[in-house]
Design an enzyme around this catalytic site. Structure first.
Site, PDB file in Angstrom:
ATOM      1  N   GLY A 170       0.731  -1.358  -0.161  1.00 51.68           N
ATOM      2  CA  GLY A 170       0.126   0.240  -0.130  1.00 51.68           C
ATOM      3  C   GLY A 170       0.696   1.116   0.504  1.00 51.68           C
ATOM      4  O   GLY A 170       0.842   2.247  -1.146  1.00 51.68           O
ATOM      5  N   CYS A 171       1.621   1.261   0.761  1.00 47.38           N
ATOM      6  CA  CYS A 171       2.547   2.437   0.630  1.00 47.38           C
ATOM      7  C   CYS A 171       3.152   2.290   0.075  1.00 47.38           C
ATOM      8  O   CYS A 171       3.538   3.859  -0.915  1.00 47.38           O
ATOM      9  CB  CYS A 171       3.921   1.867   1.804  1.00 47.38           C
ATOM     10  SG  CYS A 171       2.537   2.379   3.453  1.00 47.38           S
ATOM     11  N   THR A 172       4.489   1.296  -1.190  1.00 45.91           N
ATOM     12  CA  THR A 172       5.068   1.485  -2.657  1.00 45.91           C
ATOM     13  C   THR A 172       3.226   2.722  -3.226  1.00 45.91           C
ATOM     14  O   THR A 172       4.138   3.596  -3.702  1.00 45.91           O
ATOM     15  CB  THR A 172       5.080  -0.041  -2.693  1.00 45.91           C
ATOM     16  OG1 THR A 172       6.034  -0.408  -2.232  1.00 45.91           O
ATOM     17  CG2 THR A 172       5.788   0.515  -4.263  1.00 45.91           C
ATOM     18  N   GLY A 187       2.834   5.612  -2.708  1.00 42.78           N
ATOM     19  CA  GLY A 187       4.333   6.821  -3.103  1.00 42.78           C
ATOM     20  C   GLY A 187       4.528   7.175  -4.444  1.00 42.78           C
ATOM     21  O   GLY A 187       4.462   7.795  -4.747  1.00 42.78           O
TER      22      GLY A 187
END
Length: 162
Positions: free
Chosen positions: A44-46, A49
């Site tokens: 999710g963070c990838t 970003g």
């Protein structure tokens, strides 16, 4: 204490990628998006970003700086930034001082166990250093686009900052 809409963001200093220390004061005259994510190099963070990365030129046009923040160490942040070709800086907030300023450390549940972690959240700060918008409990899909539209509206004067 956490900041609320219309309040000035207290100046803080934080360790960031590129072997630098970032302060809020250095961005006066520009808008700032600070987005908090739970952990570098997770799916999710990838995705989140990458969505900000892919819209950076539009954020630049809206006079807006992007900063990502997590509790990961600086080496993990550097690796994440390099691997994903992020074109903005990531802040390492191991002591949680920036997270606490924005009140994003929340009790979370994973696999039935409770722990304190970062609630995915984004903050838009106006060019005078005041909080203009906030998004808490963010869902990644379409989020960066929504933040971009708010930044553009704030920059052209159609979104009032309180």
């Amino acid at each position: 204490m956490s900041v609320s809409i219309g309040q000035s963001i207290p100046d803080f200093t934080a360790q960031a990628t590129g072997d630098q220390e970032i302060t809020m004061a250095q961005f006066r005259g520009r808008q700032v998006v600070i987005y908090f994510y739970p952990k570098a190099s997770t799916p999710g963070c990838t995705t989140e970003g990458g969505d900000f990365r892919d819209r950076k030129a539009d954020f630049d046009t809206a006079n807006t700086v992007i900063l990502g923040v997590s509790r990961d160490g600086i080496r993990a942040q550097e690796n994440f930034k390099t691997k994903q070709a992020f074109n903005f800086d990531l802040i390492s907030d191991k002591d949680e001082s920036v997270c606490r300023l924005f009140d994003v450390i929340k009790l979370k549940k994973m696999y039935g166990k409770e722990h304190l972690g970062i609630e995915r959240s984004t903050f838009l700060i106006d060019s005078e250093g005041k909080l203009a918008r906030e998004w808490r409990g963010v869902k990644v899909k379409d989020h960066a686009q929504e933040v971009l539209e708010a930044a553009q509206a704030l920059n052209d004067g159609s979104l009032d900052s309180a």
